[in-house]
Design a protein around this motif. Structure first.
Motif, PDB file in Angstrom:
ATOM      1  N   SER A 161       0.807  -1.221   0.000  1.00 13.21           N
ATOM      2  CA  SER A 161       0.000   0.000   0.000  1.00 13.21           C
ATOM      3  C   SER A 161       0.836   1.266   0.000  1.00 13.21           C
ATOM      4  O   SER A 161       0.293   2.367  -0.149  1.00 13.21           O
ATOM      5  CB  SER A 161      -0.935   0.000   1.219  1.00 13.21           C
ATOM      6  OG  SER A 161      -0.203  -0.209   2.412  1.00 13.21           O
ATOM      7  N   PRO A 240      -7.351   1.611   9.434  1.00 16.49           N
ATOM      8  CA  PRO A 240      -7.125   2.446   8.250  1.00 16.49           C
ATOM      9  C   PRO A 240      -6.640   3.857   8.568  1.00 16.49           C
ATOM     10  O   PRO A 240      -5.811   4.402   7.829  1.00 16.49           O
ATOM     11  CB  PRO A 240      -8.500   2.457   7.569  1.00 16.49           C
ATOM     12  CG  PRO A 240      -9.132   1.157   7.981  1.00 16.49           C
ATOM     13  CD  PRO A 240      -8.675   0.959   9.406  1.00 16.49           C
ATOM     14  N   GLU A 241      -7.132   4.466   9.633  1.00 10.22           N
ATOM     15  CA  GLU A 241      -6.670   5.813   9.979  1.00 10.22           C
ATOM     16  C   GLU A 241      -5.201   5.796  10.387  1.00 10.22           C
ATOM     17  O   GLU A 241      -4.418   6.671   9.993  1.00 10.22           O
ATOM     18  CB  GLU A 241      -7.534   6.396  11.099  1.00 10.22           C
ATOM     19  CG  GLU A 241      -8.956   6.727  10.674  1.00 10.22           C
ATOM     20  CD  GLU A 241      -9.728   7.433  11.777  1.00 10.22           C
ATOM     21  OE1 GLU A 241      -9.120   7.710  12.846  1.00 10.22           O
ATOM     22  OE2 GLU A 241     -10.923   7.697  11.572  1.00 10.22           O
ATOM     23  N   HIS A 243      -3.065   3.576   9.400  1.00 13.20           N
ATOM     24  CA  HIS A 243      -2.339   3.296   8.167  1.00 13.20           C
ATOM     25  C   HIS A 243      -2.093   4.574   7.371  1.00 13.20           C
ATOM     26  O   HIS A 243      -0.963   4.867   6.954  1.00 13.20           O
ATOM     27  CB  HIS A 243      -3.130   2.298   7.314  1.00 13.20           C
ATOM     28  CG  HIS A 243      -2.579   2.102   5.943  1.00 13.20           C
ATOM     29  ND1 HIS A 243      -2.939   2.918   4.879  1.00 13.20           N
ATOM     30  CD2 HIS A 243      -1.689   1.211   5.443  1.00 13.20           C
ATOM     31  CE1 HIS A 243      -2.286   2.529   3.792  1.00 13.20           C
ATOM     32  NE2 HIS A 243      -1.540   1.497   4.108  1.00 13.20           N
ATOM     33  N   ASP A 244      -3.146   5.366   7.147  1.00 11.31           N
ATOM     34  CA  ASP A 244      -3.021   6.561   6.317  1.00 11.31           C
ATOM     35  C   ASP A 244      -2.088   7.581   6.964  1.00 11.31           C
ATOM     36  O   ASP A 244      -1.281   8.228   6.265  1.00 11.31           O
ATOM     37  CB  ASP A 244      -4.392   7.176   6.081  1.00 11.31           C
ATOM     38  CG  ASP A 244      -5.301   6.283   5.223  1.00 11.31           C
ATOM     39  OD1 ASP A 244      -4.786   5.310   4.630  1.00 11.31           O
ATOM     40  OD2 ASP A 244      -6.514   6.554   5.177  1.00 11.31           O
ATOM     41  N   ARG A 245      -2.195   7.728   8.273  1.00 11.33           N
ATOM     42  CA  ARG A 245      -1.332   8.691   8.981  1.00 11.33           C
ATOM     43  C   ARG A 245       0.132   8.256   8.912  1.00 11.33           C
ATOM     44  O   ARG A 245       1.033   9.063   8.644  1.00 11.33           O
ATOM     45  CB  ARG A 245      -1.788   8.816  10.434  1.00 11.33           C
ATOM     46  CG  ARG A 245      -0.996   9.849  11.243  1.00 11.33           C
ATOM     47  CD  ARG A 245      -1.635  10.083  12.599  1.00 11.33           C
ATOM     48  NE  ARG A 245      -1.560   8.918  13.472  1.00 11.33           N
ATOM     49  CZ  ARG A 245      -2.611   8.175  13.807  1.00 11.33           C
ATOM     50  NH1 ARG A 245      -3.814   8.433  13.322  1.00 11.33           N
ATOM     51  NH2 ARG A 245      -2.460   7.150  14.635  1.00 11.33           N
ATOM     52  N   LEU A 247       1.542   6.290   6.688  1.00 11.01           N
ATOM     53  CA  LEU A 247       2.022   6.392   5.314  1.00 11.01           C
ATOM     54  C   LEU A 247       2.384   7.833   4.974  1.00 11.01           C
ATOM     55  O   LEU A 247       3.442   8.092   4.376  1.00 11.01           O
ATOM     56  CB  LEU A 247       0.958   5.870   4.350  1.00 11.01           C
ATOM     57  CG  LEU A 247       1.281   5.981   2.865  1.00 11.01           C
ATOM     58  CD1 LEU A 247       2.582   5.253   2.530  1.00 11.01           C
ATOM     59  CD2 LEU A 247       0.136   5.445   2.016  1.00 11.01           C
ATOM     60  N   ALA A 248       1.531   8.784   5.354  1.00  9.04           N
ATOM     61  CA  ALA A 248       1.815  10.185   5.061  1.00  9.04           C
ATOM     62  C   ALA A 248       3.106  10.636   5.734  1.00  9.04           C
ATOM     63  O   ALA A 248       3.932  11.343   5.126  1.00  9.04           O
ATOM     64  CB  ALA A 248       0.646  11.063   5.516  1.00  9.04           C
TER      65      ALA A 248
END
Length: 315
Positions: A161, A240-241, A243-245, A247-248
């Protein structure tokens, strides 16, 4: 037989002789993908999961310049603990052999070697793919072009991802690689259940995947892989939250430190493992164990179909 001919572990030799189903496994997850000492424990769990689901595991790697299909446990232990193990894609295999290297095979190299050995099913975690900003860096994994010419079923949790998932799916379409979801029309997102993109086909059972293998052999059309996206159940995914944080944050660190090329994926995976306090590592292990189980079930359902993919089993 030449000096550099592929060799087989005893358990794989027996399985081929007896017509038993075999599942190919990569070795980069052992040497480069997981931290020590978890890597050796997980490697053994993956192999046992394949056995528990009716197939014979064939972990592929290079020992002293020799490609081995079906590493024995001491060889796996060596790759898990040794320093300086090379990460081998297809283009590296001959050079590594000639120089007597110890090496761990990527998705691309494992797929190519497995197909050459007459193994039709391969379990991994996530594929490589098109990197973010590839429109300027041209950074794309050799996994994609190798799968375009390799007749094998790859059971995975999508592409990692941290990559450009949409662009990767477009490249797979262009390259003629079949893509299906296992029990879903949504492409899985590796650490997360839903990668944000649809796929055209859904397959619902190992027997149905085995029918795809048989149909391609009977038709004699198409030389590429089938990528089967096997998503994690929603209650087993990384939040998911989170994960997104994570990754950013990782992408910002990449830009700040000027990290590019081969270093990107291991850097971001290490960042995930550290920033999520090991939660992403736990998810990563669940991914590969689930994929190993499904791959073994497919291989068992397809036997002897994988031997009919367009080449003869080596003697």
């Amino acid at each position: 037989m030449g000096r550099f001919t592929i060799r087989y572990g005893d358990h794989v030799t027996r399985a081929r002789r007896d017509g038993r189903p075999v599942v190919a496994l990569e070795s980069t997850i052992v040497s480069h993908g997981l931290p020590r000492p978890d890597n050796l424990r997980v490697a053994r769990e993956i192999e046992q999961t394949v056995r528990d689901n009716g197939a014979v595991p064939a972990t592929i790697g290079m020992i002293g310049g020799q490609v081995v299909v079906g590493l024995e446990d001491p060889q796996i232990e060596h790759l898990a603990g040794a320093d300086g193990v090379a990460k081998l894609s297809v283009r590296d295999l001959a050079v590594a052999a000639a120089t007597g290297a110890d090496g761990a095979t990527t998705v691309a190299a494992t797929s190519a070697i497995a197909a050459a050995a007459g193994i039709g099913v391969f379990a991994t975690g996530g594929l490589g793919g098109v990197h973010r900003e590839a429109n300027t860096t041209f950074d794309e994994s050799n996994d994609l072009t190798t799968l375009a010419r390799t007749p094998i079923v790859v059971v995975c949790a999508g592409v990692k991802s941290i990559l450009d998932v949409g662009a990767t799916l477009e490249r797979l379409e262009t390259l003629g690689v079949s893509v299906a979801g296992y029990g879903t029309y949504r492409f899985p997102g590796f650490f997360v259940t839903d990668g944000g993109f649809d796929v055209d086909w859904k397959l619902d059972s190992p027997a149905q995947v085995a029918d795809v293998i048989a149909a391609r052999a009977d038709q004699g059309v198409g030389a590429g892989a089938l990528v089967l996206g096997n998503p994690l159940p929603a209650d087993e995914q990384l939040d998911p939250e989170l994960h997104d944080r994570t990754l950013a944050e990782g992408l910002e660190l990449l830009a700040r430190d000027g990290i590019t090329g081969k270093a990107v994926t291991p850097f971001l995976l290490a960042h995930f493992h550290g920033s999520t306090q090991g939660k992403s590592l736990e998810v990563n292990v669940r991914i590969i164990l689930r994929n190993a189980a499904l791959a073994a079930q497919i291989a068992a359902a397809a036997t002897p179909a994988p031997a009919a993919l367009g080449f003869a089993l080596p003697a």
